[in-house]
Design an enzyme around this catalytic site. Structure first.
Site, mmCIF file in Angstrom:
data_model
loop_
_atom_site.group_PDB
_atom_site.id
_atom_site.type_symbol
_atom_site.label_atom_id
_atom_site.label_comp_id
_atom_site.label_asym_id
_atom_site.label_seq_id
_atom_site.Cartn_x
_atom_site.Cartn_y
_atom_site.Cartn_z
ATOM 1 N N ARG A 9 21.745 -21.136 -4.330
ATOM 2 C CA ARG A 9 20.366 -21.608 -4.205
ATOM 3 C C ARG A 9 19.455 -20.715 -5.029
ATOM 4 O O ARG A 9 19.482 -19.497 -4.888
ATOM 5 C CB ARG A 9 19.909 -21.610 -2.743
ATOM 6 C CG ARG A 9 18.490 -22.125 -2.615
ATOM 7 C CD ARG A 9 18.093 -22.512 -1.218
ATOM 8 N NE ARG A 9 16.814 -23.192 -1.270
ATOM 9 C CZ ARG A 9 16.404 -24.104 -0.430
ATOM 10 N NH1 ARG A 9 17.182 -24.446 0.574
ATOM 11 N NH2 ARG A 9 15.228 -24.677 -0.546
ATOM 12 N N ARG B 216 6.821 -36.219 -1.091
ATOM 13 C CA ARG B 216 6.009 -35.503 -2.086
ATOM 14 C C ARG B 216 4.947 -36.440 -2.680
ATOM 15 O O ARG B 216 5.062 -37.671 -2.564
ATOM 16 C CB ARG B 216 6.914 -34.965 -3.193
ATOM 17 C CG ARG B 216 7.806 -33.859 -2.675
ATOM 18 C CD ARG B 216 8.493 -33.122 -3.785
ATOM 19 N NE ARG B 216 9.223 -31.998 -3.222
ATOM 20 C CZ ARG B 216 9.606 -30.929 -3.885
ATOM 21 N NH1 ARG B 216 9.323 -30.842 -5.159
ATOM 22 N NH2 ARG B 216 10.256 -29.959 -3.299
ATOM 23 N N LEU C 241 19.971 -24.222 3.903
ATOM 24 C CA LEU C 241 20.746 -25.322 3.316
ATOM 25 C C LEU C 241 19.890 -26.553 3.029
ATOM 26 O O LEU C 241 20.247 -27.385 2.204
ATOM 27 C CB LEU C 241 21.865 -25.735 4.271
ATOM 28 C CG LEU C 241 23.269 -25.204 4.030
ATOM 29 C CD1 LEU C 241 24.243 -25.891 4.964
ATOM 30 C CD2 LEU C 241 23.723 -25.392 2.578
ATOM 31 N N SER C 242 18.766 -26.704 3.760
ATOM 32 C CA SER C 242 17.880 -27.852 3.562
ATOM 33 C C SER C 242 18.635 -29.179 3.573
ATOM 34 O O SER C 242 18.435 -30.019 2.690
ATOM 35 C CB SER C 242 17.082 -27.704 2.260
ATOM 36 O OG SER C 242 16.317 -26.532 2.281
ATOM 37 N N ASP D 215 16.181 -25.053 -6.870
ATOM 38 C CA ASP D 215 14.833 -24.886 -6.319
ATOM 39 C C ASP D 215 13.985 -24.045 -7.267
ATOM 40 O O ASP D 215 14.518 -23.230 -8.021
ATOM 41 C CB ASP D 215 14.948 -24.211 -4.939
ATOM 42 C CG ASP D 215 13.708 -24.450 -4.094
ATOM 43 O OD1 ASP D 215 12.817 -25.223 -4.520
ATOM 44 O OD2 ASP D 215 13.618 -23.852 -3.010
ATOM 45 N N GLY D 216 12.674 -24.250 -7.184
ATOM 46 C CA GLY D 216 11.747 -23.387 -7.918
ATOM 47 C C GLY D 216 11.160 -23.996 -9.176
ATOM 48 O O GLY D 216 10.451 -23.305 -9.912
ATOM 49 N N ASN D 217 11.404 -25.278 -9.419
ATOM 50 C CA ASN D 217 10.806 -25.918 -10.607
ATOM 51 C C ASN D 217 9.280 -25.875 -10.534
ATOM 52 O O ASN D 217 8.604 -25.624 -11.530
ATOM 53 C CB ASN D 217 11.238 -27.388 -10.715
ATOM 54 C CG ASN D 217 12.712 -27.542 -11.006
ATOM 55 O OD1 ASN D 217 13.382 -26.593 -11.370
ATOM 56 N ND2 ASN D 217 13.217 -28.755 -10.824
ATOM 57 N N LEU E 28 35.675 -32.145 -15.795
ATOM 58 C CA LEU E 28 34.759 -31.604 -14.789
ATOM 59 C C LEU E 28 34.181 -32.783 -14.003
ATOM 60 O O LEU E 28 33.890 -33.825 -14.592
ATOM 61 C CB LEU E 28 33.649 -30.832 -15.501
ATOM 62 C CG LEU E 28 32.665 -30.009 -14.663
ATOM 63 C CD1 LEU E 28 32.224 -28.772 -15.450
ATOM 64 C CD2 LEU E 28 31.437 -30.798 -14.268
ATOM 65 N N ARG F 183 3.551 -29.680 -12.105
ATOM 66 C CA ARG F 183 4.875 -29.552 -11.476
ATOM 67 C C ARG F 183 5.951 -30.334 -12.234
ATOM 68 O O ARG F 183 7.091 -29.887 -12.341
ATOM 69 C CB ARG F 183 4.799 -30.046 -10.017
ATOM 70 C CG ARG F 183 3.971 -29.132 -9.116
ATOM 71 C CD ARG F 183 3.943 -29.673 -7.694
ATOM 72 N NE ARG F 183 5.298 -29.799 -7.153
ATOM 73 C CZ ARG F 183 5.991 -28.787 -6.646
ATOM 74 N NH1 ARG F 183 5.470 -27.577 -6.608
ATOM 75 N NH2 ARG F 183 7.190 -28.988 -6.172
ATOM 76 N N TRP G 52 10.921 -37.826 -0.781
ATOM 77 C CA TRP G 52 10.039 -38.997 -0.940
ATOM 78 C C TRP G 52 8.628 -38.700 -0.422
ATOM 79 O O TRP G 52 7.669 -39.387 -0.787
ATOM 80 C CB TRP G 52 10.592 -40.207 -0.175
ATOM 81 C CG TRP G 52 11.865 -40.746 -0.725
ATOM 82 C CD1 TRP G 52 13.093 -40.657 -0.141
ATOM 83 C CD2 TRP G 52 12.064 -41.476 -1.942
ATOM 84 N NE1 TRP G 52 14.045 -41.267 -0.929
ATOM 85 C CE2 TRP G 52 13.435 -41.787 -2.040
ATOM 86 C CE3 TRP G 52 11.210 -41.896 -2.967
ATOM 87 C CZ2 TRP G 52 13.971 -42.488 -3.121
ATOM 88 C CZ3 TRP G 52 11.742 -42.600 -4.042
ATOM 89 C CH2 TRP G 52 13.113 -42.887 -4.103
ATOM 90 N N HIS H 12 9.984 -29.771 -13.536
ATOM 91 C CA HIS H 12 11.176 -30.616 -13.348
ATOM 92 C C HIS H 12 11.833 -30.950 -14.692
ATOM 93 O O HIS H 12 13.053 -31.010 -14.795
ATOM 94 C CB HIS H 12 10.816 -31.897 -12.595
ATOM 95 C CG HIS H 12 10.332 -31.641 -11.198
ATOM 96 N ND1 HIS H 12 10.984 -30.783 -10.342
ATOM 97 C CD2 HIS H 12 9.257 -32.114 -10.501
ATOM 98 C CE1 HIS H 12 10.338 -30.739 -9.187
ATOM 99 N NE2 HIS H 12 9.291 -31.530 -9.260
HETATM 100 C C1 FPP Z 1 13.129 -28.372 -6.322
HETATM 101 O O1 FPP Z 1 12.131 -27.560 -6.893
HETATM 102 C C2 FPP Z 1 13.614 -29.312 -7.311
HETATM 103 C C3 FPP Z 1 13.603 -30.682 -7.186
HETATM 104 C C4 FPP Z 1 13.108 -31.382 -5.994
HETATM 105 C C5 FPP Z 1 14.062 -31.544 -8.271
HETATM 106 C C6 FPP Z 1 15.315 -31.059 -8.955
HETATM 107 C C7 FPP Z 1 15.571 -31.883 -10.144
HETATM 108 C C8 FPP Z 1 15.913 -31.398 -11.353
HETATM 109 C C9 FPP Z 1 16.117 -29.968 -11.658
HETATM 110 C C10 FPP Z 1 16.194 -32.343 -12.438
HETATM 111 C C11 FPP Z 1 17.668 -32.575 -12.455
HETATM 112 C C12 FPP Z 1 18.026 -33.685 -13.314
HETATM 113 C C13 FPP Z 1 19.205 -34.340 -13.257
HETATM 114 C C14 FPP Z 1 19.458 -35.396 -14.228
HETATM 115 C C15 FPP Z 1 20.242 -34.064 -12.241
HETATM 116 P P1 FPP Z 1 10.689 -27.588 -6.233
HETATM 117 O O2 FPP Z 1 9.892 -28.649 -6.886
HETATM 118 O O3 FPP Z 1 10.804 -27.726 -4.750
HETATM 119 O O4 FPP Z 1 10.136 -26.180 -6.612
HETATM 120 P P2 FPP Z 1 9.097 -25.333 -5.752
HETATM 121 O O5 FPP Z 1 9.780 -24.996 -4.451
HETATM 122 O O6 FPP Z 1 8.859 -24.122 -6.600
HETATM 123 O O7 FPP Z 1 7.881 -26.172 -5.553
#
Ligand code: FPP
Length: 243
Positions: free
Chosen positions: A186, A73, A193-194, A22-24, A133, A35, A71, A39
């Site tokens: 997390r 979003r 847990l979402s 979380d947090g991207n 792994l 955003r 979906w 990601h």
């Molecule tokens: C939640 O952060 C993150 C996601 C919904 C996407 C996660 C995907 C990746 C990190 C890419 C992974 C790639 C592979 C190949 C497995 P958010 O967008 O909800 O962040 P926010 O809460 O700060 O808005």
């Protein structure tokens, strides 16, 4: 660093760690970026975390990449994420395979593009005998949907009510054959847990850090593992029984 050595100072290493990445979005926002740039940084970080997991001797890693709720979003963000998954499952495959990583997909295939389905299936097929792994990617995944899908398949298979047990149901989940996660990590501060591995994480330990996923590095992983090392797991039993 030799594989598995990094955890030498830790008493016990979890066999299976599941990450809620979380947090991207907030990582990108803090930098004035869109955003999807967050990601992309999150995707780059997956490689770093996987390497670190290998160093610590973790055998199973599960990543919550896209939930059945994601979906909803904005279309642009969903498209960006799906492109990212399509590219990553292609461009990362050779190296993961070379490193002995087995790839699994957890989630519903319906709703994913034919290209992404093919790439996920191809990756799973090509790496099925790898044992260094096991990387499970939860994509179009919902914990409740997983249980519903399992029950449907049990009914289709003609199981009788008395055949329905925790063990038999586990065999119909997307995670069939995988050990339950010992530790759920997390990032980005939330403590929920979402809808992630709601069945499998029943006895998992939880660790939450304010660090955004793109910044979650090897040192952050070490802190999570050190916290796990301090936990005392009882699985509902008394102290002396759980030893
Ligand atoms: C939640 O952060 C993150 C996601 C919904 C996407 C996660 C995907 C990746 C990190 C890419 C992974 C790639 C592979 C190949 C497995 P958010 O967008 O909800 O962040 P926010 O809460 O700060 O808005």
């Amino acid at each position: 660093m030799a594989e598995g050595d990094a955890g030498a100072s830790l008493g016990k290493i979890p066999q299976h760690v599941a990450f809620i990445m979380d947090g991207n979005g907030r990582w990108a926002q803090a930098r004035g970026l869109p955003r999807n740039a967050g990601h992309r940084a999150g995707r780059e970080n997956v490689r770093r975390v996987l390497d670190a997991c290998g160093e610590f001797g973790i055998k199973h890693v599960t990543l919550y990449a896209f939930s059945t709720e994601n979906w909803k979003r904005p279309t642009d963000e969903v498209r960006g994420l799906m492109n990212l998954f399509e590219n990553a499952t292609d461009s990362e495959l050779a190296e993961l395979h070379r490193n002995g990583v087995q790839i699994r997909h957890l989630g519903r295939q319906e709703g994913l593009s034919p290209l992404l389905r093919n790439r996920l299936n191809h990756a799973a097929q090509q790496t099925r005998n790898n044992t260094k792994l096991v990387l499970s990617i939860a994509l179009n995944y919902g914990g409740r949907a997983e249980i519903v899908d399992a029950v449907r398949r049990m009914i289709e298979a003609g199981l009788r009510p008395e055949d329905v047990t925790e063990e038999s149901l586990s065999r119909y989940l997307y995670t069939a054959g995988l050990p339950d996660p010992d530790l759920v990590v997390r990032t980005a501060g939330e403590m929920r847990l979402s809808n992630f591995m709601v069945w499998q994480a029943a006895y998992a330990e939880y660790y939450s850090t304010p660090t955004f996923w793109p910044d979650f590095d090897r040192e952050e992983l070490r802190k999570a593992l050190a916290s796990y090392d301090q936990r005392h797991r009882r699985f509902g039993q008394l102290d002396q029984q759980a030893k």
